[in-house]
Each structure stands twice: as structure tokens, then as C-alpha cells.
Design a protein around this motif. Structure first.
Motif, PDB file in Angstrom:
ATOM      1  N   VAL A   1       9.276   7.736   1.997  1.00 31.11           N
ATOM      2  CA  VAL A   1       8.911   7.686   3.408  1.00 31.11           C
ATOM      3  C   VAL A   1      10.531   8.007   4.044  1.00 31.11           C
ATOM      4  CG1 VAL A   1       8.610   6.361   5.747  1.00 31.11           C
ATOM      5  CG2 VAL A   1       7.088   5.670   3.633  1.00 31.11           C
ATOM      6  N   LEU A   2      10.310   9.003   4.936  1.00 34.79           N
ATOM      7  CA  LEU A   2      11.432   9.556   5.339  1.00 34.79           C
ATOM      8  C   LEU A   2      11.500   9.252   6.901  1.00 34.79           C
ATOM      9  CD1 LEU A   2      14.177  11.345   5.312  1.00 34.79           C
ATOM     10  CD2 LEU A   2      12.685  13.383   5.591  1.00 34.79           C
TER      11      LEU A   2
ATOM     12  N   LEU B   1       6.141  -2.540   2.665  1.00 37.93           N
ATOM     13  CA  LEU B   1       4.759  -1.960   2.088  1.00 37.93           C
ATOM     14  C   LEU B   1       5.012  -1.433   0.768  1.00 37.93           C
ATOM     15  CD1 LEU B   1       3.066  -1.243   5.398  1.00 37.93           C
ATOM     16  CD2 LEU B   1       3.193  -3.325   4.340  1.00 37.93           C
ATOM     17  N   GLY B   2       6.260  -1.193   0.557  1.00 39.01           N
ATOM     18  CA  GLY B   2       6.539  -0.827  -1.010  1.00 39.01           C
ATOM     19  C   GLY B   2       7.033   0.688  -1.212  1.00 39.01           C
TER      20      GLY B   2
ATOM     21  N   LEU C   1       4.786  -2.181  11.497  1.00 41.00           N
ATOM     22  CA  LEU C   1       4.152  -2.705  10.222  1.00 41.00           C
ATOM     23  C   LEU C   1       2.604  -2.041  10.475  1.00 41.00           C
ATOM     24  CD1 LEU C   1       5.046  -6.381   9.427  1.00 41.00           C
ATOM     25  CD2 LEU C   1       4.851  -4.328   7.754  1.00 41.00           C
ATOM     26  N   ARG C   2       1.977  -2.160  11.865  1.00 44.69           N
ATOM     27  CA  ARG C   2       0.551  -1.648  12.219  1.00 44.69           C
ATOM     28  C   ARG C   2       0.758  -0.113  11.676  1.00 44.69           C
ATOM     29  NH1 ARG C   2      -2.349  -5.012  15.672  1.00 44.69           N
ATOM     30  NH2 ARG C   2      -3.896  -2.995  15.816  1.00 44.69           N
ATOM     31  N   LEU C   3       1.790   0.374  12.294  1.00 44.10           N
ATOM     32  CA  LEU C   3       1.961   1.871  12.151  1.00 44.10           C
ATOM     33  C   LEU C   3       2.099   2.215  10.764  1.00 44.10           C
ATOM     34  CD1 LEU C   3       2.395   4.796  13.403  1.00 44.10           C
ATOM     35  CD2 LEU C   3       4.845   4.485  13.402  1.00 44.10           C
ATOM     36  N   MET C   4       2.778   1.646   9.916  1.00 46.13           N
ATOM     37  CA  MET C   4       2.946   1.946   8.518  1.00 46.13           C
ATOM     38  C   MET C   4       1.607   1.778   7.628  1.00 46.13           C
ATOM     39  SD  MET C   4       5.629   3.542   7.906  1.00 46.13           S
ATOM     40  CE  MET C   4       5.179   4.571   9.147  1.00 46.13           C
ATOM     41  N   ARG C   5       0.964   0.469   8.312  1.00 48.63           N
ATOM     42  CA  ARG C   5      -0.470   0.060   7.301  1.00 48.63           C
ATOM     43  C   ARG C   5      -1.371   1.177   7.860  1.00 48.63           C
ATOM     44  NH1 ARG C   5      -0.430  -4.397   4.806  1.00 48.63           N
ATOM     45  NH2 ARG C   5       0.948  -6.305   5.468  1.00 48.63           N
ATOM     46  N   LEU C   6      -1.223   1.773   8.872  1.00 47.74           N
ATOM     47  CA  LEU C   6      -2.239   2.951   9.284  1.00 47.74           C
ATOM     48  C   LEU C   6      -1.793   4.300   8.324  1.00 47.74           C
ATOM     49  CD1 LEU C   6      -4.416   3.764  11.264  1.00 47.74           C
ATOM     50  CD2 LEU C   6      -2.817   4.411  13.109  1.00 47.74           C
ATOM     51  N   ALA C   7      -0.614   4.450   8.267  1.00 48.11           N
ATOM     52  CA  ALA C   7       0.182   5.652   7.446  1.00 48.11           C
ATOM     53  C   ALA C   7      -0.583   5.614   6.164  1.00 48.11           C
ATOM     54  CB  ALA C   7       1.422   5.998   7.630  1.00 48.11           C
ATOM     55  N   ALA C   8      -0.591   4.275   5.636  1.00 46.21           N
ATOM     56  CA  ALA C   8      -1.057   4.271   4.280  1.00 46.21           C
ATOM     57  C   ALA C   8      -2.336   4.254   4.045  1.00 46.21           C
ATOM     58  CB  ALA C   8      -0.636   2.545   3.881  1.00 46.21           C
TER      59      ALA C   8
ATOM     60  N   PRO D   1       0.891  -1.191   0.098  1.00 37.02           N
ATOM     61  CA  PRO D   1      -0.082   0.133  -0.172  1.00 37.02           C
ATOM     62  C   PRO D   1       0.813   1.298   0.103  1.00 37.02           C
ATOM     63  CG  PRO D   1      -0.256  -0.898   2.079  1.00 37.02           C
ATOM     64  CD  PRO D   1       0.651  -1.955   1.248  1.00 37.02           C
ATOM     65  N   LEU D   2       2.245   1.204   0.163  1.00 34.11           N
ATOM     66  CA  LEU D   2       2.938   2.413  -0.025  1.00 34.11           C
ATOM     67  C   LEU D   2       3.822   2.410  -1.187  1.00 34.11           C
ATOM     68  CD1 LEU D   2       4.179   2.529   3.942  1.00 34.11           C
ATOM     69  CD2 LEU D   2       2.350   4.177   2.767  1.00 34.11           C
TER      70      LEU D   2
END
Ligand code: CTP
Ligand code: CA
Length: 226
Positions: free
Chosen positions: A15-16, A51-52, A211-218, A9-10
Motif C-alpha cells: 500500500v502506497l 490490516l497486514g 480502518l473502515r476505508l482500508m477494510r473496504l479496499a481489502a 485482509p491486506l
């Protein structure tokens, strides 16, 4: 295409991430630093890559193995970290300030090793710029994620920082809890959102939390964002 969007999804996003603890020089052989291992920042970087995303990590002092598949920029002090982050921020879709930035640095960095003289020594410290706050003030479509390591009044402190620094998400970490915080492989975090939401996670690995944080960001970026 739908399957790849679901897994990555990213994809196409930059991402920085900042990681580790800054090192504030006193003289050529001495410095002030903190207990940050860099594990959480590196876990966020790896999660974003998985996540890409195209990921850049600005890393201060760390003791964790370097994340794979990401661009790594090493810095020492808060001022150096600030330079590297600000120069890349405009191009980022997501910025994550996981670094433990020293609040103060020695007013003077002595060029020569300080000699032992009197019975007491006073070090004068000066406040470092608040990098996350500057990112908040310069926001131009980025999703901004801050961290807060707290030992008390976790929710009130975290929400205060979220608002003051114009973050979209703020990850609060109760470092006084068993299995959480500096140096551990697990974490107990709550993710607060600028929409008033809060997402408490159970004790999970830093990888899982990241991973949870980055999925939420996406999700927050949305498919059509940027
Ligand atoms: N931060 C920053 N620049 C600083 C200090 C902190 O960018 N000079 C960032 C950290 O990377 C983190 C967030 O601000 O994402 C919160 O850091 P924290 O130390 O918890 O908050 P402070 O605002 O420094 O407040 P205090 O230490 O007094 O709790
Ligand atoms: Ca601080």
C-alpha cells in the motif's frame, strides 16, 4: 489461516500512501503551503499496516506524529511527491492520495531571498501536475483511492473527481463541517465508489475512518486479487 486472513485482509499487499501538504518554494526562506496536518494520511498508513499490508508513506509537510511500522519517505514539493509516487506505483496493490497537493507553484524559485522593493509584488504561479490523474491514467491493476476536501456541492464535486481521475474509491471530506477536515482528530467522510456506491460514515476518529476505508479496499481487492 482463515483467522489470520480475517484479521489481516491486506497481508501480502503493498500500500502506497501520500500524506501532508506540499511546500512550494518561493525563495530560500519563503514558501506556499496549506493547512493539511497529515493526520488522515498517517491514519490510513497505520490502518493498512494493522490490516497486514507493507506500507510506504510519501509525506510532504506534516505536523502529526510519524506512523509506526511503515517506510516513510519525506518530500517537499508536488513535483518531488510526484517523482517518489510514480517510481513506486507499478509495485503497489493500493495507492491512496491523501496528500493535499498544491494546485499551483511559483513559476520561478528564486535562488536568493527576494528583496523588498515596490509597494506591490506579483507572484506568478504555474499549475502543478495532477498526480492522482496520472495514476489513474497509468493504472495497471492497482486499487486507486483519491481524497477530496470540499466546502460545497460535496457529492457532485466528489463524483466528478472520482470519474475524471479514474479512481476506484474517493473519500469526500466536508471541511466546512464541525469536527471534520484539516488538523482535527475526527472526520466526517463519505466514501464514493466507481460502482456508484456511497458509504457515509458518522463522525468518527481519523483512525476509525482509515480502518473502515482500508477494510473496504481489502474487500475490493478480493482474496484472489494480484
Ligand atoms: N491531487 C493530485 N495532484 C494535484 C492536485 C490534487 O494528486 N495536483 C489529488 C489529491 O491528492 C486528492 C485529489 O487529487 O486525492 C483531489 O484533490 P482536490 O484538491 O480535492 O481536487 P482538485 O482536482 O485539485 O480540484 P479543486 O482543488 O479545484 O477542487
Ligand atoms: Ca486542489
Amino acid at each position: 489461516l482463515l483467522a489470520s486472513l480475517a484479521d489481516r485482509p491486506l497481508a501480502g499487499k503493498k500500500v502506497l500512501v501520500t500524506a501532508g501538504g506540499t511546500v512550494e518554494r518561493i525563495d530560500p526562506v519563503r514558501y506556499l503551503t496549506n493547512d493539511s496536518s497529515g493526520k488522515m494520511g498517517f491514519a490510513v498508513a497505520e490502518a493498512a499496516r494493522e490490516l497486514g499490508a507493507e506500507v510506504t508513506v510519501i509525506a510532504a509537510r506534516t505536523s502529526a506524529p510519524k506512523p509506526a511500522g511503515v517506510e516513510l519517505v519525506k518530500v517537499e514539493s508536488a513535483l518531488e511527491l510526484r517523482e517518489e509516487v510514480l517510481s513506486r506505483y507499478a509495485f503497489a496493490d493500493v495507492a491512496v492520495m491523501a496528500a493535499a497537493v498544491a494546485d499551483y507553484r511559483p513559476l520561478r524559485q528564486e535562488e536568493q531571498k527576494i528583496k523588498k522593493t515596490g509597494d506591490t509584488l506579483t507572484l506568478e504561479l504555474v499549475k502543478n501536475p495532477d498526480i492522482l490523474q496520472e495514476l489513474g491514467e497509468r493504472k495497471n491493476g492497482q486499487l486507486l483511492i483519491g481524497f477530496a476536501a470540499e466546502t460545497e456541492n460535496v457529492e457532485a464535486n466528489a463524483r466528478g473527481k472520482l470519474k475524471r481521475k479514474h479512481c476506484d474509491l474517493l473519500v469526500a471530506n466536508d471541511v466546512s463541517a464541525e469536527g471534520a477536515g484539516f488538523g482535527t482528530d475526527t472526520n466526517i467522510i463519505t466514501i464514493y465508489g466507481s460502482d456508484g456506491s456511497s458509504l457515509p460514515l458518522p463522525l468518527v476518529s481519523k483512525r476509525e475512518a482509515a480502518l473502515r476505508l482500508m477494510r473496504l479496499a481489502a474487500e475490493k481487492l478480493g482474496p484472489a486479487a494480484k
